[in-house]
Design an enzyme around this catalytic site. Structure first.
Site, PDB file in Angstrom:
ATOM      1  N   HIS A  30       1.868  -7.045   5.661  1.00 48.15           N
ATOM      2  CA  HIS A  30       0.741  -6.206   5.263  1.00 48.15           C
ATOM      3  C   HIS A  30       0.391  -6.440   3.799  1.00 48.15           C
ATOM      4  O   HIS A  30      -0.786  -6.628   3.444  1.00 48.15           O
ATOM      5  CB  HIS A  30       1.085  -4.733   5.486  1.00 48.15           C
ATOM      6  CG  HIS A  30       0.063  -3.786   4.936  1.00 48.15           C
ATOM      7  ND1 HIS A  30      -0.952  -3.248   5.696  1.00 48.15           N
ATOM      8  CD2 HIS A  30      -0.110  -3.300   3.688  1.00 48.15           C
ATOM      9  CE1 HIS A  30      -1.703  -2.463   4.936  1.00 48.15           C
ATOM     10  NE2 HIS A  30      -1.203  -2.475   3.710  1.00 48.15           N
ATOM     11  N   GLU A  31       1.404  -6.436   2.944  1.00 50.51           N
ATOM     12  CA  GLU A  31       1.159  -6.635   1.516  1.00 50.51           C
ATOM     13  C   GLU A  31       0.556  -8.006   1.228  1.00 50.51           C
ATOM     14  O   GLU A  31      -0.375  -8.137   0.431  1.00 50.51           O
ATOM     15  CB  GLU A  31       2.452  -6.440   0.719  1.00 50.51           C
ATOM     16  CG  GLU A  31       3.021  -5.044   0.791  1.00 50.51           C
ATOM     17  CD  GLU A  31       2.021  -3.974   0.358  1.00 50.51           C
ATOM     18  OE1 GLU A  31       1.164  -4.262  -0.506  1.00 50.51           O
ATOM     19  OE2 GLU A  31       2.081  -2.867   0.899  1.00 50.51           O
ATOM     20  N   HIS A  48      -3.166  -8.277   1.798  1.00 52.77           N
ATOM     21  CA  HIS A  48      -4.037  -7.938   0.672  1.00 52.77           C
ATOM     22  C   HIS A  48      -4.232  -9.131  -0.256  1.00 52.77           C
ATOM     23  O   HIS A  48      -5.311  -9.307  -0.836  1.00 52.77           O
ATOM     24  CB  HIS A  48      -3.451  -6.763  -0.104  1.00 52.77           C
ATOM     25  CG  HIS A  48      -3.625  -5.433   0.566  1.00 52.77           C
ATOM     26  ND1 HIS A  48      -4.853  -4.931   0.939  1.00 52.77           N
ATOM     27  CD2 HIS A  48      -2.713  -4.507   0.952  1.00 52.77           C
ATOM     28  CE1 HIS A  48      -4.697  -3.741   1.500  1.00 52.77           C
ATOM     29  NE2 HIS A  48      -3.406  -3.464   1.523  1.00 52.77           N
ATOM     30  N   GLU A 103      -7.273  -1.740   4.181  1.00 50.68           N
ATOM     31  CA  GLU A 103      -5.977  -1.417   4.769  1.00 50.68           C
ATOM     32  C   GLU A 103      -5.911  -1.875   6.217  1.00 50.68           C
ATOM     33  O   GLU A 103      -4.912  -2.446   6.663  1.00 50.68           O
ATOM     34  CB  GLU A 103      -5.719   0.095   4.690  1.00 50.68           C
ATOM     35  CG  GLU A 103      -5.485   0.622   3.290  1.00 50.68           C
ATOM     36  CD  GLU A 103      -4.254   0.022   2.641  1.00 50.68           C
ATOM     37  OE1 GLU A 103      -3.343  -0.439   3.356  1.00 50.68           O
ATOM     38  OE2 GLU A 103      -4.202   0.000   1.409  1.00 50.68           O
TER      39      GLU A 103
END
Length: 252
Positions: free
Chosen positions: A129-130, A133, A188
């Site tokens: 997920h990080e 970004h 997100e």
């Protein structure tokens, strides 16, 4: 999770390295517009991110090469030192915070508190997920905005070129960004989707993303980390992952 991207509460970066502004009082509107319109290169943003992370590493307890947390993390990420063409470096902060973050230069920092409550694949889902970004350029764009804000705040003139002046304030701007990064709900969701695809592509159980959200939801419901409260609802995110997994035939 984002906060899962990442607010690093309690971690401070000194701004003593900032060049002091040579002007006093409010800036003329023309100068504000000049600095605000500066086009920063990706290379400058990466360098600002790299130096900010180096400063943070120096000011926080980083697990050594033989520390059990480092050994475990190295095992988890053994296949993933490059993600979507971006070289990634990993470290563990030995603090109880349930957190993790990734920056535009490909630095990923995982907190001991997160590793304590997550399985290996859940840790990987969070990092996916990080990195989403980073790959989606959310981290880059946020850092650019922070550098521009710093230029305005510190009254930096364009004597040596606006871009050069902005770069001189990179530590303070990087600190502002890392300590207060907020992504939109769309960003997100897109980072969640990146993590899902990352897990699926590499043969991991995509439901580890759902279970990581479910663990965060439980923490949020019992006075858990503050960063959970101002992000998309963790339980809803978990349900979205489970629904998608069923549609893909990866879950019942």
């Amino acid at each position: 999770m984002n906060r899962f991207s990442i607010i690093l509460s309690g971690l401070l970066i000194t701004t003593s390295t900032l060049t002091q502004a040579q002007t006093t009082g409010s800036l003329p509107q023309a100068l504000l517009e000049l600095i605000g319109s500066v086009t920063l290169s990706d290379a400058q943003v990466v360098e600002a991110s790299k130096q900010a992370v180096q400063q943070m590493d120096a000011q926080n307890p980083v697990a050594g090469p033989s520390d059990p947390y480092t050994v475990r993390l190295n095992k988890i990420v053994a296949r993933h030192h490059t993600i979507s063409g971006i070289p990634v470096n990993y470290k563990v902060y030995l603090t109880k915070d349930v957190n993790a973050f990734a920056t535009a230069d490909g630095s990923v920092r995982v907190f001991k508190g997160l590793m304590d409550i997550m399985t290996d694949q859940e840790v990987l889902a969070v990092m996916g997920h990080e990195m989403g970004h980073v790959v989606n350029k959310d981290s880059r764009d946020g850092m650019k905005a922070a550098l521009r804000r710093s230029a305005v705040r510190d009254g930096l003139a364009s004597r040596s070129g606006a871009v050069g002046q902005v770069a001189r304030s990179q530590f303070g701007a990087a600190a502002d960004y890392l300590l207060g990064a907020k992504f939109s709900r769309q960003q997100e969701t897109e980072a969640d989707d990146f993590s899902y695809q990352f897990l699926k592509k590499n043969g991991y159980n995509v439901l580890s993303l759902a279970t990581s959200f479910e663990k965060l939801a439980k923490l949020g419901g019992s006075g858990g980390p503050e960063f959970i409260s101002d992000h998309p609802d963790s339980a809803k995110r978990a349900k979205r992952v489970r629904d998608r997994a069923r549609q893909d035939g990866l879950a019942r």
